[in-house]
Write an enzyme that holds these catalytic residues in place. Structure first.
Site, PDB file in Angstrom:
ATOM      1  N   TYR A 142       0.822  -1.209   0.000  1.00 59.86           N
ATOM      2  CA  TYR A 142       0.000   0.000   0.000  1.00 59.86           C
ATOM      3  C   TYR A 142       0.860   1.266   0.000  1.00 59.86           C
ATOM      4  CZ  TYR A 142      -4.627  -2.065   0.968  1.00 59.86           C
ATOM      5  OH  TYR A 142      -5.827  -2.727   0.900  1.00 59.86           O
ATOM      6  N   LYS A 188       3.746 -15.316   1.582  1.00 59.52           N
ATOM      7  CA  LYS A 188       3.909 -15.980   0.282  1.00 59.52           C
ATOM      8  C   LYS A 188       5.411 -16.218   0.111  1.00 59.52           C
ATOM      9  CE  LYS A 188       2.218 -17.563  -3.599  1.00 59.52           C
ATOM     10  NZ  LYS A 188       1.331 -18.741  -3.694  1.00 59.52           N
ATOM     11  N   ASP A 220      -2.411 -18.230  -0.166  1.00 63.99           N
ATOM     12  CA  ASP A 220      -3.424 -18.912  -0.989  1.00 63.99           C
ATOM     13  C   ASP A 220      -4.045 -20.074  -0.218  1.00 63.99           C
ATOM     14  OD1 ASP A 220      -0.909 -20.099  -1.122  1.00 63.99           O
ATOM     15  OD2 ASP A 220      -1.079 -20.694  -3.217  1.00 63.99           O
ATOM     16  N   ASP A 244      -6.052  -7.367   4.194  1.00 65.36           N
ATOM     17  CA  ASP A 244      -7.210  -6.707   3.604  1.00 65.36           C
ATOM     18  C   ASP A 244      -8.127  -7.759   2.995  1.00 65.36           C
ATOM     19  OD1 ASP A 244      -8.795  -4.544   2.603  1.00 65.36           O
ATOM     20  OD2 ASP A 244      -7.912  -4.894   0.631  1.00 65.36           O
ATOM     21  N   ASP A 248     -11.838  -9.572   4.795  1.00 67.95           N
ATOM     22  CA  ASP A 248     -13.154  -9.560   4.139  1.00 67.95           C
ATOM     23  C   ASP A 248     -13.689 -10.986   4.035  1.00 67.95           C
ATOM     24  OD1 ASP A 248     -13.094  -6.798   3.705  1.00 67.95           O
ATOM     25  OD2 ASP A 248     -13.906  -6.997   1.669  1.00 67.95           O
TER      26      ASP A 248
HETATM   27  C1  IPM Z   1     -10.189  -1.596   4.535  1.00 67.61           C
HETATM   28  C2  IPM Z   1     -10.512  -0.945   3.211  1.00 67.61           C
HETATM   29  C3  IPM Z   1      -9.384   0.039   2.882  1.00 67.61           C
HETATM   30  C4  IPM Z   1      -8.105  -0.767   2.758  1.00 67.61           C
HETATM   31  C5  IPM Z   1      -9.620   0.905   1.638  1.00 67.61           C
HETATM   32  C6  IPM Z   1     -10.933   1.640   1.707  1.00 67.61           C
HETATM   33  C7  IPM Z   1      -8.478   1.852   1.411  1.00 67.61           C
HETATM   34  O1  IPM Z   1     -10.695  -1.907   2.220  1.00 67.61           O
HETATM   35  O2  IPM Z   1     -10.085  -0.876   5.550  1.00 67.61           O
HETATM   36  O3  IPM Z   1     -10.057  -2.820   4.560  1.00 67.61           O
HETATM   37  O4  IPM Z   1      -7.829  -1.340   1.702  1.00 67.61           O
HETATM   38  O5  IPM Z   1      -7.368  -0.826   3.738  1.00 67.61           O
HETATM   39 MG    MG Z   2     -10.688  -3.903   2.943  1.00 70.11          MG
END
Ligand code: IPM
Ligand code: MG
Length: 358
Positions: A142, A188, A220, A244, A248
């Site tokens: 990032y 990885k 993975d 990230d 999710d």
């Molecule tokens: C998160 C979001 C952020 C990230 C975005 C909105 C920049 O997806 O907080 O997970 O990628 O960190």
């Molecule tokens: Mg995110």
């Protein structure tokens, strides 16, 4: 009476609605736990860009650094997607994390018994899941240099230094000590040099935590294992982009991304926010699930303010609301006794908090 200064960053989309409910619950818990809050609002994201031309005005950083903690809603939306990268809401958020030095992002994924049917996985796979993703937040691909693009190439760099890995590893091991004492470090290392360093440094730091069992897993495989058998995990330690993605994925174990809170901590002020986005498609309709934000407020009480009893009260009230069958739209199909609006859910939880004995 002790008064905590909280910076409120409501942001865009459903941000304002869900923060209002968290504030309702915080006020309820304050009045029964004998402390007080003073709130100061600050702008970030698309609304900040619209008002000032900058998605992260300096004032927002100042207000945040002068507070005891930041409670954050969500930012972004299609409306601002066409702006140049540095003007986009997401860039404001990344700069904000960097300015505050919040290098550790803690993302718990817990499956409530009441909602085992809400998960897209079978109940027997998800019942009892209780894991924590510890994601490095202000390094890796990032932020790595060089980065850029021209007509025909785009490039980013995944880089980690030894101190960056050390401090996030310490966080993961410390958290594991308060839980089931297992850390699975995700990388990885079969392909990436940066991951080989990550693995070596994490292994070194593990020596200082002999009670914690350390394992390593390729990212993975981890993505697969999270779906195959999520209960094998306690703490998952990851770099920025892997965390990230995996957080999710982990959020879906619980049935709705609207349930899961997060804390971003470092040397200075911590930021407490739901892991979901600003959901512009449902903004203003009163149907967003405020639980992720309410639980983030609970994490704030626990980690930033040391108000453990108050945090416990909020967690118990959230569980009770779910147990009683109150559901927002996102969970309406799953054992709902009553489908309620964003603000009704906030009031129900605030009410349970106020009734809870102390
Ligand atoms: C998160 C979001 C952020 C990230 C975005 C909105 C920049 O997806 O907080 O997970 O990628 O960190
Ligand atoms: Mg995110």
């Amino acid at each position: 009476m002790k008064t905590y200064k909280i910076a409120l960053i409501k942001g865009d989309g459903i941000g304002p609605e869900i923060i209002d409910e968290a504030v309702k619950v915080l006020d309820a818990v304050a009045s029964c736990c004998n402390f007080d809050f003073s709130y100061e609002e600050a702008l970030m994201g698309g609304c900040a860009y619209d008002a000032t031309g900058d998605p992260l005005p300096q004032e927002t950083i100042t207000i945040s650094l002068n507070s005891d903690a930041v409670l954050f809603g969500a930012i972004g939306g299609e409306k601002w997607d066409k702006l140049p990268r540095e003007k986009r809401p997401e860039s404001g958020l990344l700069r904000f994390r960097k300015e505050l030095g919040v290098y550790a992002n803690l993302r718990p994924a817990v499956v409530y018994d009441e909602l085992v049917n809400a998960s897209s996985l079978k109940p027997e796979i998800v019942r009892g899941v209780d894991l924590m993703v510890v994601r490095e937040l202000i390094g890796g691909i990032y932020f790595g240099e060089p980065k850029g693009r021209d007509e025909n190439r785009g490039w980013n760099t995944m880089v980690y230094t030894r101190p960056e890995i050390e401090r996030i590893a310490h966080q993961a091991f410390k958290i594991a000590m308060t839980r089931s004492k297992r850390v699975c470090s995700i990388d990885k290392a079969n392909v990436l040099d940066v991951s080989q360093l990550w693995r070596d440094v994490v292994t070194e730091i593990a020596q200082q935590y002999p009670e914690v069992e350390l394992s390593h897993m390729y990212v993975d495989n981890a993505a697969m294992q999270l779906i195959r058998d999520p209960k094998q995990f306690d703490v998952m330690l990851t770099g920025n982009i892997f965390g990230d993605i995996l957080s999710d994925e982990a959020s879906m174990l619980s049935g709705s991304i609207g349930l899961l809170p997060s804390a971003s901590v470092g040397a200075k002020i911590g930021v407490y926010e739901p892991i979901h986005g600003s959901a512009p498609d449902i903004a203003g309709q009163g149907i967003a699930n405020p639980i992720a934000t309410i639980s983030s407020a609970s994490m704030m009480l626990r980690y930033a303010l040391g108000e453990t009893a108050a945090a416990d009260k909020i967690d118990a009230a959230v569980k009770r609301a779910l147990k009683e069958g109150y559901r927002t739209q996102d969970l309406a199909k799953f054992d709902a006794k009553e489908v309620c609006s964003t603000s009704e859910m906030g009031s129900i939880i605030a009410n349970y908090v106020a009734k809870c004995k102390h």
